[in-house]
Design an enzyme around this catalytic site. Structure first.
Site: not given
Length: 746
Positions: A32, A605
């Site tokens: 992103k 993560r």
């Protein structure tokens, strides 16, 4: 346009579409930041002046890195972008327009310590109880109001908020808010929340100013949109109202900051404000293995409030998620340390690419100790090591001073904490007197009447007598018994317990965790000497290790701090009911869904491997309590899980073949979370009663469990508990610190 090369189709579509409102739903690891960076670069490359682009981020670091990347693509003209955090950008606007609100352009920005100091002065001047109206508690309440655009005038007129304050025993909050606002204005100062609140006021009251900035900012970009609060969204919506070129980037599945005021409805309902909205989904994960991505998807699908997307990856399948079951929290820490040692030695994983993630800061203590014993370097990210936190250093200073009253540094920390009216001037006079007479500080303090009289002598003598009582305890009791006695007798435990703010709750939990650690030391059968002095010697070895070079260290952090980061191996520890999900987040479906999003963030993560660990018993208030595995483990599709035997703990029990089916057979009782609230018998408004007003025999109402009778009240540590027999869901034991109960019949 070289920067368009290498973008996948949805990323490219997001970058090249310039006009109109757009929402980019960016799944974990989907690139992103790259897309947002190139989108701004594309605008500039296509003739849009950088001065006409507003780009808002949540951290200065993110803003700085994005601007550097844009400069690399389009050159130095990108430096003219209006790019920064919400607070920095709106502070800049407010300095230009300060006179419109009655401020001077050189207004001061108060940080939280400045704000607390003002509140402390108001509380003192109004002669209010400073233990009840603690500055951080009051500031948290005022901050919440401002983030919801509630001025002191609106607050005063809001009956619900006033009733809530009265139920909490703080009916004067609105008066403090009013006076605090007046004093800040008089001092030509704004706190951090004012930067947003006053920008809203400015645009609402001065349409000419709003019109000016609407013409200036032809394109508005917002990163991490799921983390915006009401105030931030209102400002940006007003700024984009003329051109409607607003682009928001975010992931509802990673909305985890409701406790800071973030409102997930901003992203969920964005389309209602912009019916012509173009939605682009970045669903390809470039970070993690297929197993990790699919496991995360199988968890988050349990949330009802979410935007539909289907995250996938073209990376390899990867290893299953390992679930490690341990007998106790100490065993859990040892197992994690041993697993990390194996990862470094056998799998050749760089320590910097390994993270241990936990729900609460207090969990780091046992982990730090276990890692030190295996000579594994570790650093706390975004916070202090457990033993460097103020409340821990204060408590250890007491322990050190009791065992060694010649320790002047320890003396300075404890002499007036908790406050007992012995200020810096008195302390300085004590040291002067000690120097004049060539004595140690304890020689003066323990014989204070020889050197001073009056009020000073009385206060210091009370302190000295308290220390002498503590010293007597060390002669016949073990480290934990002495430490518990000191924590209570000094007033530290109560001081932290009475602070009900999130920060205060963390500090109290940390102190409890220190006591848990001392209890573990005292319970360890391998320790011959269980005295306080031996314990202090042992932890000094742990704290000294923190001074080493940490360039080649693994990382420990809370899951909240891990957002936006990535590691090869992630250990998510403490996967137990009432710890993760947190006991405080089980009252509503909305709270539980936020906890599930937090777990989703934790899993995503990891690039290569995820480990989930839980303990069957965990120390709390100096006692071992039984624990139940987290419901979140159950929510992972079974094909992505493997059960790992912890060789440190007892045998796994019947059917000890590692595997998910074996894990399911090991679960204890089913979760006691009630998914639907019991409907109350009448429609009277729910106003929580004070915990101290509760007595055995009272009929009470709980928002989730309905009506019930209090059958028993007990205390464990400073947590008061009530056993309540509810009419529809049976007997429940609730901690009154967290449970909201309304007395409906004496």
């Amino acid at each position: 346009m070289d920067y368009l090369e290498g973008l996948n189709p949805p990323q490219r579509e997001a970058v090249v579409n310039m006009e109109g409102p757009m929402m980019i739903i960016a799944g974990a690891g989907s690139g992103k930041t790259r897309v947002l960076t190139y989108k701004i670069a594309h605008l500039i490359a296509n003739g849009i002046e950088p001065f006409n682009i507003l780009s808002l981020t949540f951290t200065n670091k993110a803003s700085r890195e994005m601007k550097e990347r844009i400069v690399d693509v389009v050159g130095d003209e990108a430096k003219n972008l209006w790019m920064g955090t919400f607070h920095s950008v709106f502070a800049k606007i407010l300095r230009f327009e300060a006179d419109k609100l009655g401020y001077q352009s050189n207004f001061t920005i108060y940080d939280s310590e400045d704000a607390k100091s003002v509140i402390k002065g108001v509380v003192k001047d109004y002669k209010l109880d400073d233990k009840l109206y603690k500055p951080n508690v009051v500031l948290s309440r005022i901050s919440s109001a401002k983030n919801n655009l509630i001025s002191w005038r609106s607050y005063e007129a809001n009956n619900d908020m006033r009733l809530e304050d009265e139920a909490q025993g703080r009916p004067k909050i609105f008066e403090i808010y009013k006076e605090y606002a007046i004093r800040c204005f008089r001092a030509n100062a704004m706190d951090f929340d004012d930067l947003l609140f006053n920008t809203n006021v400015l645009f609402h009251q001065h349409l000419d100013v709003l019109n000016k900035y609407q013409h200036k900012f032809k394109f508005v970009m917002i990163d991490e949109f799921q983390d915006t609060n009401i105030s931030q969204y209102y400002i940006t919506r007003k700024l984009a109202a003329k051109n409607r070129n607003i682009c928001v980037v975010g992931d509802d599945a990673q909305s985890i900051y409701a406790f800071r005021g973030a409102n997930i409805q901003n992203i969920l309902n964005f389309e209602k404000d912009y019916p012509e909205l173009k939605v682009i989904k970045l669903e390809q994960n470039y970070r993690s293995t297929q197993t990790i991505v699919e496991a995360a998807n199988s968890v988050i699908k349990h949330n009802k409030n979410q935007l539909e997307k289907s995250t996938f990856t073209q990376n390899g399948i990867g290893d299953r998620i390992e679930v490690i079951r341990s007998g106790s929290d100490l065993d859990e820490a040892k197992a994690v340390a041993q697993s990390i040692q194996t990862a470094i030695m056998r799998d050749r994983i760089n320590p910097q690419d390994i993270a241990i993630l936990y729900r609460t800061n207090s969990q780091s203590r046992a982990l730090e100790e276990a890692l030190v014993k295996l000579s594994i370097k570790a650093q706390i990210f975004g916070g202090l090591s457990f033993y460097q936190r103020k409340e821990i250093k204060d408590m250890i200073a007491y322990l050190k001073f009791v065992t060694n009253p010649k320790d002047e540094e320890a003396f300075k920390r404890v002499i007036n904490y908790p406050k007992r009216g012995i200020g810096p001037t008195t302390v300085n006079n004590l040291f002067v007197k000690a120097a004049e007479n060539k004595l140690g500080i304890w020689d003066v303090v323990s014989n204070i009447r020889r050197f001073f009289g009056g009020r000073i002598a009385t206060q210091v003598e009370n302190f000295a007598n308290m220390i002498k009582v503590f010293q007597m305890q060390t002669e016949q009791k073990n480290a934990f018994e002495v430490a518990s006695f000191i924590a209570k007798g000094s007033g530290i435990l109560r001081e932290l317990y009475e602070d009900k703010s999130p920060e205060g709750k963390n500090r109290y939990d940390n102190l409890q965790e220190l006591l848990n650690g001392i209890q573990g030391f005292a319970d360890d059968p391998s320790k011959e000497d269980k005295k306080l002095g031996t314990y202090l010697e042992e932890i000094s070895l742990i704290t000294s290790s923190e001074k080493e070079d940490m360039s080649d260290a693994i990382t420990l952090m809370t899951i909240h701090m891990s957002k936006g980061l990535e590691f090869d191996y992630c250990y998510i520890v403490g996967m137990e009911e009432n710890l993760f999900p947190s006991q405080m987040m089980l009252e509503t479906r909305e709270d539980l869904e936020e906890e599930r999003r937090l777990f989703y963030v934790a899993i995503t993560r990891a690039k290569i491997k995820v480990f989930l660990t839980y303990a069957l018993q965990r120390y709390r208030f100096g006692k071992q309590i039984s624990c139940e595995p987290s419901r979140f483990i159950d929510e992972i599709a079974p094909q992505y899980i493997s059960m790992k035997r912890n060789s440190i703990s007892d045998d796994l029990g019947p059917g000890n073949t590692p595997g998910f089916s074996n894990y399911r057979s090991l679960r204890q009782a089913p979760s006691n979370f009630i998914k639907k609230a019991v409907k109350p018998k009448d429609d009277r408004p729910f106003v929580p009663s004070k915990a101290e007003d509760l007595s055995v025999g009272h009929i009470v109402r709980h928002m989730k469990f309905g009506d019930g009778k209090v059958v028993k009240i007990s205390e464990e540590g400073l947590d008061k508990r009530a056993d309540i027999s509810f009419e529809e869901v049976g007997k429940k034991t609730l901690i009154l610190t967290f449970a909201k109960l309304m007395i409906i019949e004496d």
